[in-house]
Design a protein around this motif. Structure first.
Motif, PDB file in Angstrom:
ATOM      1  N   ASP A  94       0.844  -1.191   0.000  1.00 31.39           N
ATOM      2  CA  ASP A  94       0.000   0.000   0.000  1.00 31.39           C
ATOM      3  C   ASP A  94       0.877   1.238   0.000  1.00 31.39           C
ATOM      4  OD1 ASP A  94      -2.435  -1.451   0.166  1.00 31.39           O
ATOM      5  OD2 ASP A  94      -2.074  -1.762   2.300  1.00 31.39           O
ATOM      6  N   ARG A  95       0.359   2.326  -0.608  1.00 30.03           N
ATOM      7  CA  ARG A  95       1.118   3.582  -0.641  1.00 30.03           C
ATOM      8  C   ARG A  95       1.431   4.054   0.774  1.00 30.03           C
ATOM      9  NH1 ARG A  95       1.624   6.619  -5.250  1.00 30.03           N
ATOM     10  NH2 ARG A  95       0.484   5.921  -7.082  1.00 30.03           N
ATOM     11  N   GLU A  96       0.429   4.011   1.645  1.00 33.78           N
ATOM     12  CA  GLU A  96       0.624   4.408   3.037  1.00 33.78           C
ATOM     13  C   GLU A  96       0.733   3.126   3.850  1.00 33.78           C
ATOM     14  OE1 GLU A  96       1.190   7.436   3.737  1.00 33.78           O
ATOM     15  OE2 GLU A  96       0.638   8.212   1.764  1.00 33.78           O
ATOM     16  N   ALA A  97       1.909   2.560   3.872  1.00 32.98           N
ATOM     17  CA  ALA A  97       2.098   1.231   4.461  1.00 32.98           C
ATOM     18  C   ALA A  97       1.924   1.255   5.976  1.00 32.98           C
ATOM     19  CB  ALA A  97       3.488   0.704   4.113  1.00 32.98           C
ATOM     20  N   SER A  98       1.007   0.424   6.452  1.00 31.05           N
ATOM     21  CA  SER A  98       0.819   0.259   7.884  1.00 31.05           C
ATOM     22  C   SER A  98       1.872  -0.697   8.411  1.00 31.05           C
ATOM     23  CB  SER A  98      -0.582  -0.301   8.144  1.00 31.05           C
ATOM     24  OG  SER A  98      -0.710  -1.580   7.543  1.00 31.05           O
ATOM     25  N   GLY A  99       1.869  -0.883   9.740  1.00 28.40           N
ATOM     26  CA  GLY A  99       2.805  -1.828  10.330  1.00 28.40           C
ATOM     27  C   GLY A  99       2.586  -3.230   9.804  1.00 28.40           C
ATOM     28  N   ALA A 100       1.311  -3.621   9.649  1.00 24.27           N
ATOM     29  CA  ALA A 100       1.003  -4.960   9.150  1.00 24.27           C
ATOM     30  C   ALA A 100       1.469  -5.120   7.700  1.00 24.27           C
ATOM     31  CB  ALA A 100      -0.496  -5.216   9.252  1.00 24.27           C
ATOM     32  N   ALA A 101       1.287  -4.063   6.906  1.00 20.31           N
ATOM     33  CA  ALA A 101       1.711  -4.125   5.500  1.00 20.31           C
ATOM     34  C   ALA A 101       3.226  -4.246   5.406  1.00 20.31           C
ATOM     35  CB  ALA A 101       1.221  -2.888   4.755  1.00 20.31           C
ATOM     36  N   LEU A 102       3.944  -3.535   6.277  1.00 20.06           N
ATOM     37  CA  LEU A 102       5.406  -3.601   6.252  1.00 20.06           C
ATOM     38  C   LEU A 102       5.881  -4.997   6.647  1.00 20.06           C
ATOM     39  CD1 LEU A 102       8.006  -2.079   5.784  1.00 20.06           C
ATOM     40  CD2 LEU A 102       7.954  -1.335   8.169  1.00 20.06           C
ATOM     41  N   LYS A 103       5.208  -5.619   7.611  1.00 22.55           N
ATOM     42  CA  LYS A 103       5.572  -6.980   8.007  1.00 22.55           C
ATOM     43  C   LYS A 103       5.360  -7.955   6.857  1.00 22.55           C
ATOM     44  CE  LYS A 103       4.684  -6.464  12.977  1.00 22.55           C
ATOM     45  NZ  LYS A 103       3.831  -6.883  14.118  1.00 22.55           N
ATOM     46  N   ARG A 104       4.249  -7.775   6.128  1.00 24.13           N
ATOM     47  CA  ARG A 104       3.980  -8.646   4.985  1.00 24.13           C
ATOM     48  C   ARG A 104       5.033  -8.444   3.903  1.00 24.13           C
ATOM     49  NH1 ARG A 104      -0.660  -7.004   4.157  1.00 24.13           N
ATOM     50  NH2 ARG A 104      -0.339  -5.616   2.386  1.00 24.13           N
ATOM     51  N   LEU A 105       5.419  -7.190   3.676  1.00 25.90           N
ATOM     52  CA  LEU A 105       6.458  -6.874   2.702  1.00 25.90           C
ATOM     53  C   LEU A 105       7.756  -7.589   3.051  1.00 25.90           C
ATOM     54  CD1 LEU A 105       7.810  -5.121   0.447  1.00 25.90           C
ATOM     55  CD2 LEU A 105       8.034  -3.323   2.159  1.00 25.90           C
ATOM     56  N   ILE A 106       8.147  -7.519   4.308  1.00 25.08           N
ATOM     57  CA  ILE A 106       9.398  -8.142   4.745  1.00 25.08           C
ATOM     58  C   ILE A 106       9.315  -9.660   4.638  1.00 25.08           C
ATOM     59  CG2 ILE A 106      10.848  -8.545   6.767  1.00 25.08           C
ATOM     60  CD1 ILE A 106      10.244  -5.634   7.576  1.00 25.08           C
ATOM     61  N   ARG A 107       8.170 -10.222   5.010  1.00 26.38           N
ATOM     62  CA  ARG A 107       8.008 -11.678   4.943  1.00 26.38           C
ATOM     63  C   ARG A 107       8.153 -12.178   3.503  1.00 26.38           C
ATOM     64  NH1 ARG A 107       3.477 -11.824   7.171  1.00 26.38           N
ATOM     65  NH2 ARG A 107       2.131 -11.955   5.345  1.00 26.38           N
ATOM     66  N   ALA A 119       9.641 -10.627   0.998  1.00 27.65           N
ATOM     67  CA  ALA A 119      10.999 -10.365   0.519  1.00 27.65           C
ATOM     68  C   ALA A 119      11.964 -11.433   1.025  1.00 27.65           C
ATOM     69  CB  ALA A 119      11.444  -8.984   0.957  1.00 27.65           C
ATOM     70  N   ARG A 120      11.759 -11.913   2.234  1.00 25.95           N
ATOM     71  CA  ARG A 120      12.615 -12.985   2.755  1.00 25.95           C
ATOM     72  C   ARG A 120      12.443 -14.267   1.949  1.00 25.95           C
ATOM     73  NH1 ARG A 120      11.754 -11.712   9.216  1.00 25.95           N
ATOM     74  NH2 ARG A 120      13.672 -10.462   9.508  1.00 25.95           N
ATOM     75  N   LEU A 121      11.231 -14.522   1.469  1.00 25.68           N
ATOM     76  CA  LEU A 121      11.002 -15.686   0.614  1.00 25.68           C
ATOM     77  C   LEU A 121      11.787 -15.540  -0.696  1.00 25.68           C
ATOM     78  CD1 LEU A 121       7.164 -16.255   1.106  1.00 25.68           C
ATOM     79  CD2 LEU A 121       9.035 -17.625   2.053  1.00 25.68           C
ATOM     80  N   ALA A 122      11.824 -14.309  -1.207  1.00 24.89           N
ATOM     81  CA  ALA A 122      12.607 -14.051  -2.426  1.00 24.89           C
ATOM     82  C   ALA A 122      14.088 -14.298  -2.172  1.00 24.89           C
ATOM     83  CB  ALA A 122      12.376 -12.617  -2.888  1.00 24.89           C
ATOM     84  N   ARG A 123      14.587 -13.834  -1.033  1.00 24.39           N
ATOM     85  CA  ARG A 123      15.995 -14.048  -0.695  1.00 24.39           C
ATOM     86  C   ARG A 123      16.301 -15.540  -0.598  1.00 24.39           C
ATOM     87  NH1 ARG A 123      17.778 -12.526   5.252  1.00 24.39           N
ATOM     88  NH2 ARG A 123      16.358 -14.282   5.545  1.00 24.39           N
ATOM     89  N   ALA A 124      15.389 -16.289   0.027  1.00 26.55           N
ATOM     90  CA  ALA A 124      15.598 -17.728   0.163  1.00 26.55           C
ATOM     91  C   ALA A 124      15.636 -18.423  -1.197  1.00 26.55           C
ATOM     92  CB  ALA A 124      14.488 -18.329   1.032  1.00 26.55           C
ATOM     93  N   ALA A 125      14.919 -17.858  -2.171  1.00 30.19           N
ATOM     94  CA  ALA A 125      14.912 -18.430  -3.520  1.00 30.19           C
ATOM     95  C   ALA A 125      16.082 -17.937  -4.360  1.00 30.19           C
ATOM     96  CB  ALA A 125      13.597 -18.085  -4.216  1.00 30.19           C
ATOM     97  N   GLY A 126      16.924 -17.062  -3.788  1.00 31.40           N
ATOM     98  CA  GLY A 126      18.077 -16.548  -4.514  1.00 31.40           C
ATOM     99  C   GLY A 126      17.761 -15.452  -5.502  1.00 31.40           C
ATOM    100  N   ARG A 127      16.602 -14.798  -5.362  1.00 31.75           N
ATOM    101  CA  ARG A 127      16.200 -13.752  -6.297  1.00 31.75           C
ATOM    102  C   ARG A 127      16.531 -12.374  -5.725  1.00 31.75           C
ATOM    103  NH1 ARG A 127      10.048 -14.893  -8.019  1.00 31.75           N
ATOM    104  NH2 ARG A 127      10.512 -13.084  -9.385  1.00 31.75           N
ATOM    105  N   PRO A 128      16.971 -11.437  -6.561  1.00 30.30           N
ATOM    106  CA  PRO A 128      17.159 -10.064  -6.083  1.00 30.30           C
ATOM    107  C   PRO A 128      15.817  -9.404  -5.819  1.00 30.30           C
ATOM    108  CG  PRO A 128      17.517 -10.192  -8.449  1.00 30.30           C
ATOM    109  CD  PRO A 128      17.322 -11.603  -7.978  1.00 30.30           C
ATOM    110  N   VAL A 129      15.841  -8.375  -4.997  1.00 30.73           N
ATOM    111  CA  VAL A 129      14.638  -7.609  -4.677  1.00 30.73           C
ATOM    112  C   VAL A 129      14.840  -6.181  -5.173  1.00 30.73           C
ATOM    113  CG1 VAL A 129      13.137  -6.734  -2.832  1.00 30.73           C
ATOM    114  CG2 VAL A 129      14.125  -9.040  -2.662  1.00 30.73           C
TER     115      VAL A 129
END
Length: 247
Positions: free
Chosen positions: A118-131, A133-143
């Motif tokens: 979301d444009r105005e990211a809430s705390g929950a949205a930021l947690k989802r973003l990080i979660r 992104a970590r899956l992407a890192r585990a798959a070896g993909r750049p973010v």
């Protein structure tokens, strides 16, 4: 002539995009391999139309990293959303929610691995973003994140959104700032025109730096081609041009 080129580009690119975008959901049902092939076809079609109809080429300065990294980019136009996704080879891209709501394409985009925020990211949205992104890192993909949150005009250097700092800390990966000047040839309003877009990869920011230091380095890096927008620009401008290549 510029307006005519823009009309021809829009007709060719969007007309050619219809069958590609319609094929994406079907490819997603088969698997990630076919979906990735469809996405790359679309990205290459965009590059072909930009180069051969609009006369827009790309000059690359600096180098991207061989392994996974967090890329934080300037955002001035529609052009770099396609070009950087092609250059970085299958990155996970953080995108605004409105794009995920596009019928047909939005669902396929999320299957590809794009992260909706979301444009105005809430705390929950930021947690989802990080979660995610970590899956992407585990798959070896750049973010890839456009940390200013939206397109800006040449000379504008707004503060970074909170998403960059959150991802930088959570992913524990080097962060690579990307400066670009696409709005010179691809303005937000008005016709596009021929020219060369410079995309400059700055030196990576090592993981684990204090937030303020990492943000300052990222901010200076993505605005390296906009020195007039930076306070103390003489201190932040690169001392020499990094290696470059034309594309």
């Amino acid at each position: 002539m510029g307006r005519l080129r823009s009309l021809l580009f829009d007709a060719a690119f969007y007309g050619g995009s219809v069958p590609i975008v319609c094929a994406a959901p079907l490819a997603a049902l088969v698997g990630t391999g076919p979906l990735n092939a469809v996405v790359r076809t679309w990205l290459r079609w965009h590059r072909f139309c930009a180069r051969h109809i609009m006369g827009i080429h790309t000059r690359i300065e600096g180098r991207q990293l061989a392994g996974p990294a967090l890329y934080v980019a300037k955002h001035q136009s529609f052009f770099e959303t396609f070009e950087l996704t092609l250059l970085l080879d299958h990155p996970v891209v953080v995108m605004k929610r409105e794009l995920a709501d596009v019928p047909v394409w939005g669902r396929a985009a999320q299957a590809y691995g794009l992260i909706v925020v979301d444009r105005e990211a809430s705390g929950a949205a930021l947690k989802r973003l990080i979660r995610e992104a970590r899956l992407a890192r585990a798959a070896g993909r750049p973010v890839l994140i456009f940390a200013e949150g939206t397109r800006v005009a040449p000379g504008e250097a707004p503060p970074l959104r909170a998403g960059f700092a959150g991802l930088y800390k959570a992913l524990d990966l080097p962060a690579v700032p990307i400066a670009l000047d696409s709005a010179r040839v691809w303005p937000r309003h008005g016709p596009k025109r021929p020219g060369t877009v410079t995309i400059r990869f700055a030196d990576p920011i090592a993981p684990g730096r204090p937030r303020a230091e990492a943000e300052a380095l990222a901010y200076a890096g993505i605005n390296a081609l906009e020195p007039a927008a930076l306070p103390g620009s003489a201190d932040t401008a690169p001392r020499s041009s990094p290696p470059s290549s034309e594309r």
